[in-house]
Design an enzyme around this catalytic site. Structure first.
Site, PDB file in Angstrom:
ATOM      1  N   GLY A  33       4.536   3.141   4.581  1.00 34.72           N
ATOM      2  CA  GLY A  33       5.014   3.672   5.853  1.00 34.72           C
ATOM      3  C   GLY A  33       4.809   5.182   5.920  1.00 34.72           C
ATOM      4  O   GLY A  33       4.541   5.841   4.913  1.00 34.72           O
ATOM      5  N   GLY A  60       6.865   1.794   8.844  1.00 37.78           N
ATOM      6  CA  GLY A  60       5.541   1.196   8.795  1.00 37.78           C
ATOM      7  C   GLY A  60       4.998   0.935  10.185  1.00 37.78           C
ATOM      8  O   GLY A  60       5.641   1.234  11.204  1.00 37.78           O
ATOM      9  N   PHE A  61       3.827   0.362  10.226  1.00 39.30           N
ATOM     10  CA  PHE A  61       3.141   0.095  11.496  1.00 39.30           C
ATOM     11  C   PHE A  61       3.971  -0.803  12.407  1.00 39.30           C
ATOM     12  O   PHE A  61       4.365  -0.404  13.518  1.00 39.30           O
ATOM     13  CB  PHE A  61       1.774  -0.517  11.179  1.00 39.30           C
ATOM     14  N   ILE A  62       4.308  -1.994  11.967  1.00 37.69           N
ATOM     15  CA  ILE A  62       5.071  -2.917  12.815  1.00 37.69           C
ATOM     16  C   ILE A  62       6.516  -2.459  12.939  1.00 37.69           C
ATOM     17  O   ILE A  62       7.111  -2.497  14.018  1.00 37.69           O
ATOM     18  CB  ILE A  62       4.996  -4.358  12.269  1.00 37.69           C
ATOM     19  N   ASP A 104      12.943   3.097   4.524  1.00 38.78           N
ATOM     20  CA  ASP A 104      11.547   2.956   4.113  1.00 38.78           C
ATOM     21  C   ASP A 104      11.301   3.897   2.935  1.00 38.78           C
ATOM     22  O   ASP A 104      11.738   5.056   2.968  1.00 38.78           O
ATOM     23  CB  ASP A 104      10.614   3.323   5.272  1.00 38.78           C
ATOM     24  N   TYR A 112       0.302 -12.217  -3.374  1.00 39.26           N
ATOM     25  CA  TYR A 112       1.020 -11.896  -2.140  1.00 39.26           C
ATOM     26  C   TYR A 112       1.517 -13.168  -1.465  1.00 39.26           C
ATOM     27  O   TYR A 112       2.697 -13.277  -1.089  1.00 39.26           O
ATOM     28  CB  TYR A 112       0.097 -11.117  -1.209  1.00 39.26           C
ATOM     29  N   ALA A 116      10.308 -11.186   7.750  1.00 40.39           N
ATOM     30  CA  ALA A 116       8.877 -11.264   8.030  1.00 40.39           C
ATOM     31  C   ALA A 116       8.155 -11.908   6.861  1.00 40.39           C
ATOM     32  O   ALA A 116       8.252 -11.457   5.726  1.00 40.39           O
ATOM     33  CB  ALA A 116       8.319  -9.873   8.287  1.00 40.39           C
ATOM     34  N   LEU A 153      11.311  -6.176   7.108  1.00 42.05           N
ATOM     35  CA  LEU A 153       9.857  -6.076   7.190  1.00 42.05           C
ATOM     36  C   LEU A 153       9.245  -5.409   5.959  1.00 42.05           C
ATOM     37  O   LEU A 153       8.024  -5.414   5.800  1.00 42.05           O
ATOM     38  CB  LEU A 153       9.440  -5.297   8.440  1.00 42.05           C
ATOM     39  N   LYS A 192       5.504 -14.178  -1.025  1.00 39.91           N
ATOM     40  CA  LYS A 192       6.117 -14.390   0.288  1.00 39.91           C
ATOM     41  C   LYS A 192       6.618 -15.824   0.448  1.00 39.91           C
ATOM     42  O   LYS A 192       7.611 -16.062   1.146  1.00 39.91           O
ATOM     43  CB  LYS A 192       5.125 -14.038   1.394  1.00 39.91           C
TER      44      LYS A 192
END
Length: 326
Positions: A37, A11-13, A32, A150, A118, A77, A154
Site C-alpha cells: 500500500g 492499497g489499491f482496492i 496498513d 497464494y 477478501a 483486504l 487464501k
C-alpha cells in the site's frame, strides 16, 4: 454513523473502498503496513474528520485489538498480492495471508464484529469448468511451485472464516475478487494492465508473458467497491461466499492491442516466455479465469456496469496525470 475498519486500506482496492464508504456516511479507519500500500493513496482523505489511519501490521495484536474494539464492521483486504511478489516471497505470502486473517477473525470474535474477507479467484486453481461458481471443486498445482502458495493460503483463510461462522456464530461474508483494475493500481508486483499502460504511454515494448492466449475478465474498481459495500449492508449475505468480477472476457494479447490503441501508442508487442519473465522454470498459469456472478446478482442485485474500454481510459488518464505531476 457506522464505524468501519479496513485492513490494507492504503492499497489499491482498500483506498477506493475507504473513499466509497466515507462518501456514504461511514467513519473509516485504515490500517496498513505499507508493504504494498501507499500513503499517497489515502492522502486526499487525511483531512476528513471521519477518517483515521494507522501504519502498522495487522498481526500486532495490541493495535488490531484496539481498532477492532472501536469499530462496527471490519473489511479485511490486507494480504500479500501480485504474482511477482508471491513468487519472490513465498514465506511472506503464507505467513501474512494466514496469520493476518487468523488474527482478524480472533479479534472480531472477541468483540462480535461483522467481518468481510477478501479472497481471490486464484482459489479455483486449474479449474476447467467455466464460468467458475462459488461451490465448484478447486484444483491447485504442486506444492513445490511457489505460484500456488497464494491460492492455498487464501483457501485456508476461507476455511478459517467458515469455521468461525459455524462454531461461534461470527457474522462473516467472503468474496473472491477477479482481476480488479483501475486508477491507482501500479504494475510493480506483476499487475498486467498498469504495466501495459505504462509501456504504451512511453512507446516502449509491451511484454506479453506466455503465448498471450490466456483469457481474463477485468472488473473496474469502482464497480467492485460498490459490490463490497452492498454485501456488507445485507444481512442475507452472512455466512456466504460470492464472486466479484466482470464477465467481459479478453485474451492478454488482445488486451495489449486494445491498450496500445486507446493510448495512441507506437509500442511493439513482444511475447516473453514465462521462464524468462519470472527468472525461474516451471511457472504455471491459468488459461481462462471467468466468474459466474449469478449468486451476487441474486443476493444484492449487483452487476458490473463499466465497459473495459472505459476502465482502460481511466487508467491511462491516471498515469498521464502522474506523469504530469512528476
Amino acid at each position: 454513523m457506522i464505524r468501519a475498519l479496513i485492513t490494507g486500506g492504503a492499497g489499491f482496492i482498500g483506498s477506493h473502498l475507504a473513499e466509497k464508504l466515507l462518501a456514504n456516511g461511514y467513519h473509516v479507519t485504515v490500517i496498513d503496513n505499507l508493504s504494498t500500500g501507499r500513503l499517497e493513496n489515502i492522502k486526499r482523505l487525511d483531512g476528513d474528520p471521519h477518517f483515521t489511519y494507522a501504519v502498522e501490521d495487522i498481526r500486532n495484536i495490541h493495535v488490531i485489538d484496539r481498532l477492532a474494539s472501536e469499530c462496527d464492521i471490519i473489511f479485511h483486504l490486507a494480504a500479500a498480492v501480485g504474482v511477482r511478489n508471491i513468487i519472490d516471497r513465498p514465506i511472506n505470502t503464507i505467513e501474512v495471508n494466514i496469520g493476518g486473517t487468523e488474527m482478524i477473525l480472533q479479534t472480531a470474535s472477541r468483540y462480535r464484529r461483522r467481518v468481510l474477507i477478501a479472497s481471490t479467484s486464484e482459489v479455483y486453481g486449474k479449474g476447467v469448468k467455466f464460468p467458475f461458481h462459488e461451490d465448484d471443486d478447486t484444483l491447485s498445482g504442486p506444492t513445490r511451485r511457489s505460484r500456488w502458495s497464494y491460492a492455498a493460503s487464501k483457501a485456508i483463510d476461507e476455511f478459517l472464516a467458515f469455521a468461525y461462522h459455524a462454531e461461534v456464530g461470527l457474522p462473516v461474508t467472503l468474496f473472491r475478487l477477479f482481476n480488479t483494475v483501475g486508477p491507482r493500481q501500479v504494475g510493480q508486483y506483476g499487475m498486467v494492465v498498469p504495466r501495459f499502460v505504462r509501456w504504451a504511454l512511453a512507446n516502449e515494448t509491451i511484454q506479453v508473458y506466455g503465448d498471450g492466449q490466456q483469457r481474463r475478465c477485468f472488473a473496474n474498481v469502482y464497480d467492485v467497491v460498490g459490490a463490497i459495500q452492498a454485501l456488507a449492508e445485507s444481512d442475507a449475505t452472512v455466512g456466504e461466499l460470492y464472486n466479484i468480477g466482470s464477465n467481459e472476457e479478453i485474451s492478454i494479447m488482445d488486451l495489449a492491442r486494445r491498450i496500445r490503441e486507446r493510448a495512441d501508442s507506437a509500442s511493439e508487442i513482444q511475447l516473453v516466455p514465462y521462464d524468462q519473465a519470472y527468472s525461474r522454470p516451471g511457472f504455471e498459469d491459468f488459461r481462462r479465469r471467468v466468474p459466474s456472478i449469478e449468486k451476487i446478482g441474486a443476493a444484492i442485485g449487483w452487476e458490473p456496469t463499466t465497459p473495459l474500454d472505459d476502465t482502460i481510459d481511466q487508467i491511462i488518464a491516471y498515469f498521464q496525470s502522474e506523469m504530469y505531476k512528476a
